[in-house]
Every structure is written in structure tokens, then in C-alpha cells.
Design a protein around this motif. Sequence first.
Motif, PDB file in Angstrom:
ATOM      1  N   PRO A 262       0.462  -1.349  -0.019  1.00 23.44           N
ATOM      2  CA  PRO A 262      -0.324  -0.065  -0.160  1.00 23.44           C
ATOM      3  C   PRO A 262       0.698   1.375   0.269  1.00 23.44           C
ATOM      4  O   PRO A 262       0.470   2.173  -0.311  1.00 23.44           O
ATOM      5  CB  PRO A 262      -1.353  -0.574   0.774  1.00 23.44           C
ATOM      6  CG  PRO A 262      -0.929  -2.014   1.353  1.00 23.44           C
ATOM      7  CD  PRO A 262       0.547  -2.190   1.021  1.00 23.44           C
ATOM      8  N   SER A 263       2.069   1.600   0.562  1.00 25.20           N
ATOM      9  CA  SER A 263       3.088   2.198   0.343  1.00 25.20           C
ATOM     10  C   SER A 263       3.680   2.839  -0.805  1.00 25.20           C
ATOM     11  O   SER A 263       3.516   3.792  -1.057  1.00 25.20           O
ATOM     12  CB  SER A 263       4.413   2.197   1.304  1.00 25.20           C
ATOM     13  OG  SER A 263       3.431   2.480   3.243  1.00 25.20           O
ATOM     14  N   LEU A 264       3.594   2.106  -1.624  1.00 28.62           N
ATOM     15  CA  LEU A 264       4.405   2.281  -2.967  1.00 28.62           C
ATOM     16  C   LEU A 264       2.814   3.068  -3.798  1.00 28.62           C
ATOM     17  O   LEU A 264       2.194   1.727  -5.029  1.00 28.62           O
ATOM     18  CB  LEU A 264       4.848   0.414  -3.648  1.00 28.62           C
ATOM     19  CG  LEU A 264       5.785  -0.115  -2.697  1.00 28.62           C
ATOM     20  CD1 LEU A 264       6.503  -1.315  -3.094  1.00 28.62           C
ATOM     21  CD2 LEU A 264       6.773   1.084  -2.162  1.00 28.62           C
ATOM     22  N   ALA A 265       2.392   3.723  -3.542  1.00 29.01           N
ATOM     23  CA  ALA A 265       1.752   4.296  -4.382  1.00 29.01           C
ATOM     24  C   ALA A 265       1.921   5.743  -5.172  1.00 29.01           C
ATOM     25  O   ALA A 265       2.000   6.312  -5.290  1.00 29.01           O
ATOM     26  CB  ALA A 265       0.194   5.132  -3.142  1.00 29.01           C
ATOM     27  N   PHE A 266       2.260   4.982  -6.032  1.00 29.20           N
ATOM     28  CA  PHE A 266       2.953   5.803  -7.112  1.00 29.20           C
ATOM     29  C   PHE A 266       2.923   5.417  -8.694  1.00 29.20           C
ATOM     30  O   PHE A 266       3.012   4.176  -8.949  1.00 29.20           O
ATOM     31  CB  PHE A 266       4.157   6.174  -6.971  1.00 29.20           C
ATOM     32  CG  PHE A 266       5.208   5.231  -6.657  1.00 29.20           C
ATOM     33  CD1 PHE A 266       6.051   4.028  -7.764  1.00 29.20           C
ATOM     34  CD2 PHE A 266       5.755   4.860  -5.446  1.00 29.20           C
ATOM     35  CE1 PHE A 266       6.585   3.199  -7.113  1.00 29.20           C
ATOM     36  CE2 PHE A 266       6.667   4.098  -5.349  1.00 29.20           C
ATOM     37  CZ  PHE A 266       7.040   3.303  -6.333  1.00 29.20           C
ATOM     38  N   PRO A 267       2.256   5.789  -9.679  1.00 18.67           N
ATOM     39  CA  PRO A 267       2.441   5.311 -11.121  1.00 18.67           C
ATOM     40  C   PRO A 267       3.546   3.905 -11.663  1.00 18.67           C
ATOM     41  O   PRO A 267       4.554   3.715 -11.135  1.00 18.67           O
ATOM     42  CB  PRO A 267       2.930   6.259 -12.129  1.00 18.67           C
ATOM     43  CG  PRO A 267       2.253   7.323 -11.796  1.00 18.67           C
ATOM     44  CD  PRO A 267       3.076   7.208  -9.933  1.00 18.67           C
ATOM     45  N   ASP A 268       2.713   2.884 -11.909  1.00 22.45           N
ATOM     46  CA  ASP A 268       3.203   1.312 -12.330  1.00 22.45           C
ATOM     47  C   ASP A 268       4.346   1.182 -11.356  1.00 22.45           C
ATOM     48  O   ASP A 268       5.687   0.548 -10.993  1.00 22.45           O
ATOM     49  CB  ASP A 268       4.621   1.761 -13.452  1.00 22.45           C
ATOM     50  CG  ASP A 268       3.263   2.343 -14.529  1.00 22.45           C
ATOM     51  OD1 ASP A 268       2.966   1.767 -14.269  1.00 22.45           O
ATOM     52  OD2 ASP A 268       3.524   3.577 -15.568  1.00 22.45           O
ATOM     53  N   ALA A 269       4.177   1.328  -9.455  1.00 25.52           N
ATOM     54  CA  ALA A 269       5.143   0.582  -8.969  1.00 25.52           C
ATOM     55  C   ALA A 269       4.922  -1.174  -9.082  1.00 25.52           C
ATOM     56  O   ALA A 269       5.744  -1.527  -8.264  1.00 25.52           O
ATOM     57  CB  ALA A 269       4.222   0.276  -7.433  1.00 25.52           C
ATOM     58  N   ASP A 270       4.306  -1.434  -9.850  1.00 26.04           N
ATOM     59  CA  ASP A 270       4.918  -3.421  -9.474  1.00 26.04           C
ATOM     60  C   ASP A 270       5.967  -2.798 -10.299  1.00 26.04           C
ATOM     61  O   ASP A 270       6.404  -4.289 -10.714  1.00 26.04           O
ATOM     62  CB  ASP A 270       3.532  -3.877 -10.923  1.00 26.04           C
ATOM     63  CG  ASP A 270       3.209  -3.176 -12.039  1.00 26.04           C
ATOM     64  OD1 ASP A 270       3.212  -1.721 -11.993  1.00 26.04           O
ATOM     65  OD2 ASP A 270       2.959  -3.524 -12.611  1.00 26.04           O
ATOM     66  N   LEU A 271       6.329  -2.321 -11.294  1.00 29.46           N
ATOM     67  CA  LEU A 271       7.855  -2.347 -12.270  1.00 29.46           C
ATOM     68  C   LEU A 271       8.430  -2.562 -10.642  1.00 29.46           C
ATOM     69  O   LEU A 271       9.617  -3.290 -11.116  1.00 29.46           O
ATOM     70  CB  LEU A 271       8.423  -1.413 -12.820  1.00 29.46           C
ATOM     71  CG  LEU A 271       6.381  -1.422 -14.160  1.00 29.46           C
ATOM     72  CD1 LEU A 271       6.765  -0.335 -15.712  1.00 29.46           C
ATOM     73  CD2 LEU A 271       6.937  -3.315 -14.673  1.00 29.46           C
ATOM     74  N   THR A 272       8.457  -1.787 -10.051  1.00 31.77           N
ATOM     75  CA  THR A 272       9.668  -1.510  -8.795  1.00 31.77           C
ATOM     76  C   THR A 272       9.794  -2.641  -8.128  1.00 31.77           C
ATOM     77  O   THR A 272      10.634  -3.170  -7.706  1.00 31.77           O
ATOM     78  CB  THR A 272       9.302   0.042  -7.572  1.00 31.77           C
ATOM     79  OG1 THR A 272       9.130   1.019  -8.517  1.00 31.77           O
ATOM     80  CG2 THR A 272       9.602  -0.427  -6.787  1.00 31.77           C
ATOM     81  N   VAL A 273       8.619  -3.179  -7.229  1.00 33.64           N
ATOM     82  CA  VAL A 273       8.605  -4.737  -6.948  1.00 33.64           C
ATOM     83  C   VAL A 273       9.509  -5.892  -7.867  1.00 33.64           C
ATOM     84  O   VAL A 273       9.773  -6.309  -7.599  1.00 33.64           O
ATOM     85  CB  VAL A 273       6.874  -5.106  -7.001  1.00 33.64           C
ATOM     86  CG1 VAL A 273       7.238  -6.466  -5.547  1.00 33.64           C
ATOM     87  CG2 VAL A 273       6.547  -3.893  -5.871  1.00 33.64           C
ATOM     88  N   GLN A 274       9.017  -5.230  -9.016  1.00 30.79           N
ATOM     89  CA  GLN A 274       9.817  -6.460 -10.115  1.00 30.79           C
ATOM     90  C   GLN A 274      11.290  -6.511  -9.784  1.00 30.79           C
ATOM     91  O   GLN A 274      12.262  -7.432 -10.022  1.00 30.79           O
ATOM     92  CB  GLN A 274       9.950  -6.110 -11.378  1.00 30.79           C
ATOM     93  CG  GLN A 274       9.837  -7.314 -12.404  1.00 30.79           C
ATOM     94  CD  GLN A 274       9.573  -6.890 -13.947  1.00 30.79           C
ATOM     95  OE1 GLN A 274       9.351  -5.172 -14.358  1.00 30.79           O
ATOM     96  NE2 GLN A 274       8.760  -7.764 -15.165  1.00 30.79           N
ATOM     97  N   ALA A 275      11.891  -4.547 -10.442  1.00 34.15           N
ATOM     98  CA  ALA A 275      12.921  -4.576 -10.493  1.00 34.15           C
ATOM     99  C   ALA A 275      13.604  -5.160  -8.573  1.00 34.15           C
ATOM    100  O   ALA A 275      14.436  -5.743  -8.753  1.00 34.15           O
ATOM    101  CB  ALA A 275      13.794  -2.719 -10.211  1.00 34.15           C
ATOM    102  N   ALA A 276      13.163  -4.937  -7.301  1.00 31.47           N
ATOM    103  CA  ALA A 276      13.645  -5.830  -5.798  1.00 31.47           C
ATOM    104  C   ALA A 276      13.807  -7.153  -6.436  1.00 31.47           C
ATOM    105  O   ALA A 276      14.571  -7.495  -6.400  1.00 31.47           O
ATOM    106  CB  ALA A 276      12.839  -5.164  -5.502  1.00 31.47           C
TER     107      ALA A 276
END
Length: 428
Positions: A262-276
Motif C-alpha cells: 500500500p505504501s508504493l502508491a505511485f504509477p507502475d509501482a509493480d515495476l518497482t517490485v519487479q526490479a526488487a
Amino acid sequence: MDSNTPGGNAPNHFDNVACPFCGILCDDLEIGPTADGLKVLKNGCVKSVAGFERAFKEPKPQINGKDVSLSEAVAEAARLVKAAQLPLFGGLGTDVDGVRAVMSIADQAGGVVDHALSEGQYRNFRVLQTGGWVMTTLTEARNRADLFIVLGSDIQKIHPRFFERIVCNERSMFSDTPPKRTVVFLGEGLDQSEVKGSRIGEIVTLPAKGERLREILVAMRALAKGVPVQGDTIGELPRADVEDLVKRCSAASYGVMVWAPPSLAFPDADLTVQAAAEYIKDINLTSRFAGLSLGGNEGAVSAGAVCAWQSGYPLRVSFASGKPDYDTERYATANLLANKETDLVIWLASYTPDLAPPTTDVPMILLSTPALKPAKTPAVYIPIGTPGIEHDGLIVRCDNVVSLPLRKLRQSQLPRAADVLAQIQAAL
Ligand code: SF4
């Protein structure tokens, strides 16, 4: 153990209580009675105190704001569900039995199921579905990690005892004097106040903007592989700080990157999770590292788990065609309402008043804790009990590996969501 067992305390005094008010499900609370409610005596936090100690009320069911009997409210709810073209079963703040009942009635009525917090969960689901990941559990992290990286998430706000229980624990399963830990806060404005005590070695603060986290993680992956990365800054952080973090990740014996979706509330945040997730996979070629996703408040993990094991899909499923139809965009609550595709909302919120129903002109059946005061009078209102206070239940923890039993702590006439839904379904 409660007080009625040998060695217990006073009547209605409960030890080792599991708390349902956020996804980490602490199971060590001590709860006692007051003249008109419950009191958190030990191991509480601001959220658990708000949940367990709220005023005890048992209002009557209502139809269009007028008090009625439960059977009248159930009959009217069944009439509305039967007449609806595409009922949306939303909110879904309930326990495992409650979600099972939702799946059953949605299947029969040809409805859609979606949890109020699934937008956050989908930042994870998309990565799990497409690339996979290496994840750990709360217990593993608590006992093994020597490096925690907090990824853009204000964990203290969402899970007030996470640092106390999982990061700052003085002992581990393997040692009374385990080595100190390093905690890196990779993100802006993250509350560090509870990261303290003898277990904590170093605290590193890297105030990256949420939207730049992906770029930083991708650069870290490249740097770790020896691929050239240009520039004195990376994602607005000094390059030297990012290089230092890469070294810390490579040197850790058991690193954990932790985020709360819920904290990753910015556009395309799934790509941040993917990068991690991709960086973590790389580190595991030579060392040990894992992700840890928190979140899961308001029974969100239970909803996703039950929906997945019953339909094959993690929420946002329609049964309108007679079989499960999965569409992460079309069947999202916000889109169904914006596109006027649903003509009835059945909203469940049995844990906290924070799970308020959306503001909409679509008729609504509200099954909620009496603590929730909707902005608009629903067509049908049925107050329900909270699992873990007014009735027993089962709930799935944020790391998905454990489901914890919730105990009834006080006598109440408030029904279970599962029972109300079963009655509505029986009347269809
Ligand atoms: S941190 Fe979460 S689970 Fe633990 S006591 Fe607080 S609200 Fe309950």
C-alpha cells in the motif's frame, strides 16, 4: 491460555491473543475486560488499542435507514442480489469463512469479487504471476536476517509492531546473543523511531523518492553484475551511496528487502517490485537474500488466498458467465463503479471503520462493524461481528504461510459475516 485454565488470571482475561488489525497478526497480546468492553493490557499498539477498545455497540439491521429484524434485512438483501445484473462483492474485510461465503454467493448470483485493498496487492501479484520471486517469512526474517532494507514503505504507520517484533528482537531462535543488524531505509520520510535497542548496529538513511526506486534497483543490479552505470547520481541519490548499498547486499549473509505494497502508491509501482525481485534473484546466485511483503490489512491476504484456491485467480474475478472470468482492470472495484458496470454493491468491513465503502449512487448492502458510519445510508445495513472479538475465526498472515485462529473475546449478538451471507444466499 485464558483465565479459566490453571495458572490463568481473572475471568475473561486472555493471553496470547492474535490481533486481526493489521496483516502481521501479532499473537502475543494480553486482553482483559472493562465494565463495558475490552482493554489491551500488554503488547498492544495504536491500531490494536483502537480495534479492541472501541465502544461496544449492537445496533439493529436497517432497510433504508429504518430499524428492522435480521430476517427482514436478509430478505431485502436477497431480493436486491437476485434482481441485480452484476452485483459487486467488495470491501471483503472478513475472515476465511467470510470469504468462502462470498465466493459461494457470488458464484450463484453471477457477481464479481474484489478486495478494497487489492490495488496494493496487485503490485505484488503481477510480479508473482509473470516472473516469480524469492520471498521469506516473518519468522525467517526475525531469526536469520543480518541486513534489512526498507523499500519505500512507512512500515511503522501500517504495521506498528513490525520493527519491535521482527527487527529489534534481542534473541533469535539460534542464539541468545545474535549478531547486530543493519537497517537501511531506502525511501523518503520513513519513520525510523522504533528501530532501536541492542540488536541494531547501523541505521542507514537513503531518502529516495518512490518514483525513483525502480531506477535505483535496476542500477544496483547492473552494478552488482559489473555493468557500467553512468552518472554521479542514481535516482537522485549520490552514486557512492548506491554503490555502498550494493556492497552491503553482496556481503550480507541473509539480507531481506521489505516493503508494504500500500505504501508504493505511485504509477507502475509493480515495476518497482519487479526490479526488487529480479535483483534479489541475482544475489541468490552467490549468497542468500529474500523479499518480504507486508500489507494484508483488513483481511486482504485471506481474501486473495481463498479466491485463488477456489477460483484459480487472486480476486477481480467475475462469475457472471457461469465460470470464473479474471480481469485485473475491468473487475477492479473503482473501474466497475466508474464504468457503471455494477448495479449493486455488497460491501463487507468487519474489522475497522477505515474500510469505508466507496461514495457511489449504486445501491448498497453494507455488512460492517457497527464502528463504521457510512457517508450515505445504504439500502440494507446489517451490523456484523469482528473476527477475533465477537466470534472465532481464521485469518491468513501477510507472508501467506500461516493462518492464525482468532478467538471470541466477548459475548455478542452480532452475527458472523459468513452466516449472514449464507442466509442471504439461501433466500435467493
Ligand atoms: S502491529 Fe498489527 S497485528 Fe500487531 S498489535 Fe499492532 S495492529 Fe495488531
